[in-house]
Design an enzyme around this catalytic site. Structure first.
Site, PDB file in Angstrom:
ATOM      1  N   TYR A  18      10.429 -28.825 -31.000  1.00 39.27           N
ATOM      2  CA  TYR A  18      11.780 -28.683 -30.448  1.00 39.27           C
ATOM      3  C   TYR A  18      12.822 -29.579 -31.113  1.00 39.27           C
ATOM      4  O   TYR A  18      13.978 -29.560 -30.720  1.00 39.27           O
ATOM      5  CB  TYR A  18      11.786 -28.879 -28.933  1.00 39.27           C
ATOM      6  CG  TYR A  18      11.230 -30.210 -28.446  1.00 39.27           C
ATOM      7  CD1 TYR A  18      11.831 -31.418 -28.776  1.00 39.27           C
ATOM      8  CD2 TYR A  18      10.096 -30.234 -27.630  1.00 39.27           C
ATOM      9  CE1 TYR A  18      11.323 -32.620 -28.318  1.00 39.27           C
ATOM     10  CE2 TYR A  18       9.583 -31.426 -27.164  1.00 39.27           C
ATOM     11  CZ  TYR A  18      10.195 -32.619 -27.520  1.00 39.27           C
ATOM     12  OH  TYR A  18       9.678 -33.800 -27.073  1.00 39.27           O
TER      13      TYR A  18
ATOM     14  N   GLU B  52      16.089 -23.627 -24.444  1.00 37.95           N
ATOM     15  CA  GLU B  52      14.660 -23.718 -24.779  1.00 37.95           C
ATOM     16  C   GLU B  52      13.859 -23.874 -23.491  1.00 37.95           C
ATOM     17  O   GLU B  52      14.413 -24.141 -22.436  1.00 37.95           O
ATOM     18  CB  GLU B  52      14.411 -24.943 -25.675  1.00 37.95           C
ATOM     19  CG  GLU B  52      15.217 -24.918 -26.950  1.00 37.95           C
ATOM     20  CD  GLU B  52      15.094 -26.222 -27.750  1.00 37.95           C
ATOM     21  OE1 GLU B  52      14.265 -27.086 -27.398  1.00 37.95           O
ATOM     22  OE2 GLU B  52      15.856 -26.367 -28.719  1.00 37.95           O
TER      23      GLU B  52
ATOM     24  N   LYS C  49      11.310 -26.088 -21.211  1.00 35.27           N
ATOM     25  CA  LYS C  49      10.928 -27.495 -21.100  1.00 35.27           C
ATOM     26  C   LYS C  49       9.430 -27.541 -20.846  1.00 35.27           C
ATOM     27  O   LYS C  49       8.951 -27.308 -19.738  1.00 35.27           O
ATOM     28  CB  LYS C  49      11.675 -28.202 -19.979  1.00 35.27           C
ATOM     29  CG  LYS C  49      11.393 -29.693 -19.970  1.00 35.27           C
ATOM     30  CD  LYS C  49      12.320 -30.448 -19.052  1.00 35.27           C
ATOM     31  CE  LYS C  49      12.191 -31.950 -19.248  1.00 35.27           C
ATOM     32  NZ  LYS C  49      10.858 -32.470 -18.986  1.00 35.27           N
TER      33      LYS C  49
ATOM     34  N   ASP D 185       5.668 -28.750 -20.336  1.00 32.26           N
ATOM     35  CA  ASP D 185       5.138 -29.832 -19.516  1.00 32.26           C
ATOM     36  C   ASP D 185       3.906 -30.424 -20.191  1.00 32.26           C
ATOM     37  O   ASP D 185       2.775 -30.161 -19.807  1.00 32.26           O
ATOM     38  CB  ASP D 185       4.799 -29.292 -18.124  1.00 32.26           C
ATOM     39  CG  ASP D 185       4.735 -30.398 -17.097  1.00 32.26           C
ATOM     40  OD1 ASP D 185       5.081 -31.552 -17.442  1.00 32.26           O
ATOM     41  OD2 ASP D 185       4.335 -30.117 -15.958  1.00 32.26           O
TER      42      ASP D 185
ATOM     43  N   CYS E  83     -14.805  -7.414  17.357  1.00 33.91           N
ATOM     44  CA  CYS E  83     -14.205  -8.713  17.018  1.00 33.91           C
ATOM     45  C   CYS E  83     -12.689  -8.627  17.154  1.00 33.91           C
ATOM     46  O   CYS E  83     -12.040  -7.806  16.508  1.00 33.91           O
ATOM     47  CB  CYS E  83     -14.605  -9.083  15.596  1.00 33.91           C
ATOM     48  SG  CYS E  83     -13.833 -10.599  15.022  1.00 33.91           S
TER      49      CYS E  83
ATOM     50  N   CYS F 114     -15.485 -13.978  17.348  1.00 36.81           N
ATOM     51  CA  CYS F 114     -16.244 -13.185  18.325  1.00 36.81           C
ATOM     52  C   CYS F 114     -17.697 -13.628  18.457  1.00 36.81           C
ATOM     53  O   CYS F 114     -18.412 -13.127  19.316  1.00 36.81           O
ATOM     54  CB  CYS F 114     -16.188 -11.708  17.976  1.00 36.81           C
ATOM     55  SG  CYS F 114     -17.183 -11.279  16.543  1.00 36.81           S
TER      56      CYS F 114
ATOM     57  N   CYS G 108     -18.000 -10.972   9.078  1.00 37.42           N
ATOM     58  CA  CYS G 108     -18.366 -10.909  10.487  1.00 37.42           C
ATOM     59  C   CYS G 108     -18.922  -9.519  10.735  1.00 37.42           C
ATOM     60  O   CYS G 108     -18.351  -8.524  10.306  1.00 37.42           O
ATOM     61  CB  CYS G 108     -17.125 -11.155  11.340  1.00 37.42           C
ATOM     62  SG  CYS G 108     -17.294 -10.529  13.003  1.00 37.42           S
TER      63      CYS G 108
ATOM     64  N   LYS H  51      15.706 -28.185 -14.204  1.00 39.73           N
ATOM     65  CA  LYS H  51      14.346 -28.000 -13.672  1.00 39.73           C
ATOM     66  C   LYS H  51      14.203 -26.773 -12.774  1.00 39.73           C
ATOM     67  O   LYS H  51      15.179 -26.222 -12.287  1.00 39.73           O
ATOM     68  CB  LYS H  51      13.977 -29.240 -12.859  1.00 39.73           C
ATOM     69  CG  LYS H  51      13.907 -30.487 -13.712  1.00 39.73           C
ATOM     70  CD  LYS H  51      12.527 -31.028 -13.671  1.00 39.73           C
ATOM     71  CE  LYS H  51      12.462 -32.384 -14.355  1.00 39.73           C
ATOM     72  NZ  LYS H  51      11.169 -33.002 -14.197  1.00 39.73           N
TER      73      LYS H  51
ATOM     74  N   CYS I 282     -19.307 -15.680  13.493  1.00 39.45           N
ATOM     75  CA  CYS I 282     -17.865 -15.448  13.398  1.00 39.45           C
ATOM     76  C   CYS I 282     -17.148 -16.389  14.369  1.00 39.45           C
ATOM     77  O   CYS I 282     -17.498 -16.422  15.554  1.00 39.45           O
ATOM     78  CB  CYS I 282     -17.554 -13.996  13.741  1.00 39.45           C
ATOM     79  SG  CYS I 282     -15.783 -13.691  13.917  1.00 39.45           S
TER      80      CYS I 282
END
Ligand code: IVH
Length: 695
Positions: free
Chosen positions: A245, A128, A130, A132, A453, A432, A447, A335, A429
Site C-alpha cells: 500500500y 484502499e 484497511k 488487518d 415435544c 420433553c 429429540c 472503520k 430432550c
C-alpha cells in the site's frame, strides 16, 4: 542432478544454470502466488526447485539471498535485531464515525486545509482496503530483497527478513529498471482459510499431547506470531500473504509516479500484490459509495479487513497537506464495526429445533459485535462444542459477520478459572424428556419426541405460519409460545379451532389483535399446494422441492401415495429426500394432521401443475409487473406455471402477455413499445379459468 565429485565442472556452467533456474522459479512463483495463474504443474516447479537446491548444495558459493531456496526457512536466530527505518513508518488517523458520513468529514477537512472553496472541483482520492495484519517494510537494493522489518515504534522495527522470505507473495527479486534503493510498504496478513487450517493443525498437535503449542486467537495474531519467530522453519509452516500500500526510502528513481494510484500500479507491475478493490474516487460521494460497497463485500473477502483507507491521490497535494505529529493529513482510516469481541460464557443451553435437532447454544454476557448486541452464539453440535472445548465460565471470542448467526471462534484457555466440566449432550430432550439420539454417521443429536415435544411443536407451528408457507400474519414467536404453553394448541389443526374468547384472554392480547389473528387464520386457508406442502415441515423439503413436487404430481393425494420410486422421478429429488417424504406420509398422525387441516377448510387449487394434467398455456410466456389487487406475485406465477406457461423476468418480443398491476413501471413501458398484449389480474384469472374449461 547428482553432483560429480571427481570432475570439477566448468565454473561458468553451474553458475549460469543456477541463475537460469532462479529466474524461472521467480517467474513461476509470481504466477502461482501473486497472480494465482500457474503455467506449469506443481511437480514441474518442484523439479526445478530441487535441481537448484542440489546445485547450491554442491556449490554453496552460488547461493544468493534472493534464491527461491531461501524461502523454505531454516535460519534460527537468538534474537531479532533492531532496524532503524530510513523513512519513518507513520500511523494513520482513524475516523471514529463508522457511518458513511466519516468519508464526508474527511473530504470536508481536506478541502478546508487545501483552501478549496465550495464551487471548486472535487478532490481525487485513492480508496484502499484497511488490511488487518501487520505493517512491513521491505528493502530492495538493486532489485534484491535485502531486509524486511516490522514497524515497531515507527522509527525502529525488528529485522524479520528470514521469516518474510518464506512468504510466497513477496518477490525476492524485482525486474530490471527498478530504483537502486526501494522500500516497499504493505501489510503481512493471514487468509481466513489458512488461519482455520492452521488452528486445526494446532488442535491436532495439542490433542496428540504436544507441549507448548496453542491455537491462535485470530488471523492477525497468528500472522504477527509467525513474523516474529526466531526459527524461520516455523514461520514457513504458517501461511502468510501480503498486500502493498505504500513505499519508504527510494533512491535513483528516474521515473517516479506523481500519484498514489500510479505508484500502486507500478508496484503491481513489479510483482507486488495490490488488492483488486483499490479504486480512484472523485469527491466525497464516491468515497461514501466505496465505503458502502466494501462494507457489503466484507464478509465474502477471504481475509479480514477492519475498514477502508482514503488517501489523497496527488503526491503534490499530499505534500501541501503535510502531517500533524506522526499522522498524515492526506489519509484517514474509516472503520467498520468490529466482527469479533471477547466475552464470557454464562451457560450452555440446549435448544430444540423443528425437526428435533438439539443445538448447544452458548449464553453470553452481552457484547456489541458486528453492529448488534449478541447474547447467544451457536455451538452447532456436541462435536463442535467439544472440538472448541467451550465450557461454562470461559472467556471466548465471538464472531458475527454480516447476517450470519454469531459463532464462538475459540476459547482463551489461559483465562479459564478452575476446572469446569467439558460440555456433553444430555441423554434426554431438555424440553420433553424424550430420549435424545445421534444417528450413525450424523453430527446432530435429535429429540425423539416428535410432535409430543412442545419445542418441536412450537417450531412446527412457526414454520407452517411463516410468510413463505401459508402465511399467518401476526402469529409470531411470543404468541406461539403462549398458545402451546397454555395447552390451547397441541397440533397444527388446533390453530383453526381457536376462538375469539380464548385468544383475547391471553396475556398482552388486545381484542383488536385477537380479531386480526383470526382474520389472518381465515385468510391462510386459501393457499397453494407448494406453500402448504412446504408448511408441513417435512424434513429436507424446502420451498423449491415443494414446488417441484406440486408441479410433478399436481395433487396432494398423489404425493401422499407416491412410492419412493415415483418420488425419485421428480426434479432434484434424491433418495434421502424421497425416503423422508415417504416416511412422513406413512405416519398415521401426519396423515391425520393433513386431513384435519383440510377439514378445517385449508384449500388450494387442486390439480394445478400436474404433469399428467393438461397444460393449456404451454408455450405462452408471461411477464408480471406491479402490485395485483388480490394475488401475491408468486401465487400468480405459480398458477400460470401450473397451467404450463413460462413466467419471465423481462419483456421481449417473445413475451405473449404482460400482466400489469398497480404501479407497474418500465416493464409496462417496454410492453407498449413492443406492442405486447397488456392484461390485468382479472383478465389473467379469466384466461386461466377459460383454459380450464377447455381442458
Ligand atoms: S497507509 C502514512 N494503507 O493500518 C500512511 N495503512 O496506522 C501509512 N494498514 O498498521 C499507512 N491497510 O499497516 C495504509 N491500505 C492501507 C492499510 C494500512 C492497513 C495498516 C498499517 C498500519 C495501520 C495504519
Amino acid at each position: 542432478m547428482t553432483p560429480d565429485l571427481f570432475a570439477e565442472p566448468t565454473p561458468a556452467a553451474p553458475a549460469e544454470r543456477a541463475a537460469a533456474l532462479r529466474a524461472q522459479l521467480h517467474h513461476h512463483a509470481h504466477l502461482y502466488y501473486t497472480l494465482d495463474a500457474p503455467e506449469i504443474p506443481d511437480a514441474e516447479y518442484d523439479r526445478l526447485f530441487r535441481e537448484l537446491q542440489a546445485l547450491e548444495a554442491a556449490h554453496p558459493q552460488l547461493i544468493t539471498p534472493d534464491s527461491p531456496t531461501q524461502r523454505v526457512g531454516g535460519t534460527v536466530l537468538k534474537e531479532l535485531t533492531p532496524v532503524r527505518h530510513a523513512v519513518p513508518m507513520l500511523s494513520i488517523r482513524t475516523e471514529t464515525d463508522t457511518e458513511a458520513s466519516g468519508a464526508v468529514a474527511f473530504d470536508t477537512r481536506v478541502r478546508r486545509e487545501l483552501g478549496l472553496a465550495e464551487g471548486e472541483p472535487p478532490v481525487e482520492y485513492v480508496a484502499e482496503l484497511k488490511f488487518d495484519g501487520l505493517a512491513m517494510s521491505l528493502r530492495y537494493e538493486h532489485g534484491v530483497l535485502v531486509r524486511a522489518a516490522t514497524r515497531g515504534d515507527g522509527e525502529t522495527g525488528e529485522d524479520v527478513t528470514h521469516n518474510v522470505r518464506t512468504i510466497g507473495q513477496i518477490p525476492l527479486r524485482l525486474p530490471e529498471g527498478v530504483p537502486d534503493v526501494l522500500e516497499v510498504r504493505g501489510e503481512v496478513y493471514m487468509r481466513r482459510d489458512d488461519f482455520e487450517a492452521l488452528n486445526e493443525r494446532q488442535r491436532a498437535k495439542i490433542a496428540a499431547g504436544a507441549k507448548g503449542e496453542k491455537t491462535f486467537v485470530n488471523p492477525r495474531n497468528a500472522a504477527a506470531g509467525a513474523v516474529r519467530q526466531l526459527d524461520s522453519a516455523i514461520a514457513a509452516q504458517r501461511p502468510l500473504s501480503f498486500f502493498v500500500y505504500g513505499w519508504g526510502e527510494v533512491v535513483g528513481d528516474a521515473d517516479a509516479p506523481q500519484t498514489q494510484h500510479g505508484w500502486l500500479m507500478r508496484l503491481k507491475a513489479w510483482g507486488f500484490p495490490v488488492a483488486a478493490q483499490t479504486a480512484v474516487c472523485v469527491g466525497a460521494d464516491e468515497l461514501v459509495a466505496f465505503h458502502r460497497r466494501i462494507g457489503e463485500q466484507r464478509d465474502q473477502l477471504p481475509y479480514d479487513i477492519d475498514g477502508v483507507v482514503y488517501k489523497v491521490n496527488s503526491l503534490a497535494l499530499q505534500q501541501r497537506l503535510g502531517f500533524v505529529t506522526r499522522e498524515p493529513r492526506w489519509a484517514v482510516a474509516h472503520k467498520y464495526p468490529a466482527q469479533e469481541q471477547l466475552t464470557t460464557v454464562v451457560a450452555i443451553d440446549v435448544q430444540v429445533g423443528r425437526t428435533g435437532k438439539l443445538t448447544p447454544v452458548a449464553k453470553l454476557a452481552p457484547v456489541f459485535v458486528g453492529g448488534v448486541t449478541v447474547t447467544n452464539a451457536t455451538l452447532h453440535n456436541e462435536l463442535e462444542a467439544r472440538r472448541k472445548d467451550v465450557r461454562v465460565g470461559d472467556t471466548v471470542i465471538v464472531r458475527r459477520a454480516g447476517d450470519v448467526i454469531p459463532e464462538v471462534v475459540s476459547v482463551l484457555v489461559d483465562k479459564r478459572v478452575g476446572n469446569p466440566e467439558p460440555f456433553t449432550m444430555p441423554a434426554h430432550c431438555p424440553v420433553c424428556g424424550s430420549a435424545a439420539v445421534r444417528e450413525e454417521g450424523e453430527a446432530d443429536h435429535r429429540c425423539t419426541g416428535g410432535l409430543f415435544c412442545a419445542a418441536q411443536r412450537k417450531q412446527a407451528i412457526l414454520h407452517y405460519a411463516q410468510r413463505r408457507a401459508v402465511d399467518i400474519e401476526g402469529l409470531g414467536d411470543k404468541l406461539v409460545e403462549q398458545l402451546v404453553d397454555s395447552g390451547l394448541i397441541k397440533t397444527l389443526p388446533d390453530l383453526y379451532k381457536l376462538g375469539f374468547t380464548a385468544l383475547a384472554a391471553l396475556e398482552r392480547m388486545a381484542e383488536k389483535s385477537a380479531q386480526n389473528v383470526l382474520d389472518a387464520l381465515d385468510k391462510s386457508k386459501h393457499t397453494t399446494l407448494p406453500r402448504f406442502l412446504f408448511g408441513l415441515g417435512i424434513r429436507h423439503v424446502g420451498e423449491a422441492t415443494a414446488k417441484d413436487l406440486a408441479k410433478h404430481f399436481g395433487s396432494l393425494d398423489r404425493i401422499m401415495e407416491a412410492s419412493v420410486d415415483a418420488l425419485l422421478q421428480v426434479n432434484d429429488v434424491g433418495p434421502v429426500v424421497a425416503q423422508s417424504i415417504r416416511t412422513f406420509f406413512e405416519q398415521p398422525h401426519n396423515r391425520e394432521v393433513v386431513e384435519q387441516l383440510r377439514a378445517a377448510g385449508v384449500q388450494w387449487p387442486e390439480g394445478e401443475g400436474a404433469q399428467n394434467t393438461p397444460q393449456p398455456l404451454l408455450g405462452k410466456t408471461f411477464v408480471l409487473t406491479g402490485t395485483f389487487p388480490t394475488l401475491k406475485r408468486e401465487d400468480a406465477k405459480a398458477m400460470l406455471e401450473a397451467a404450463g406457461a413460462k413466467v419471465a423476468g423481462s419483456v421481449s418480443k417473445k413475451t405473449d402477455y404482460v400482466v400489469a398491476g398497480a404501479d407497474a413501471g418500465s416493464k409496462l413501458d417496454k410492453a407498449q413499445e413492443l406492442g405486447v398484449a397488456v392484461i390485468d389480474e382479472a383478465t389473467m384469472l379469466a384466461l386461466l379459468d377459460a383454459t380450464k374449461d377447455t381442458a
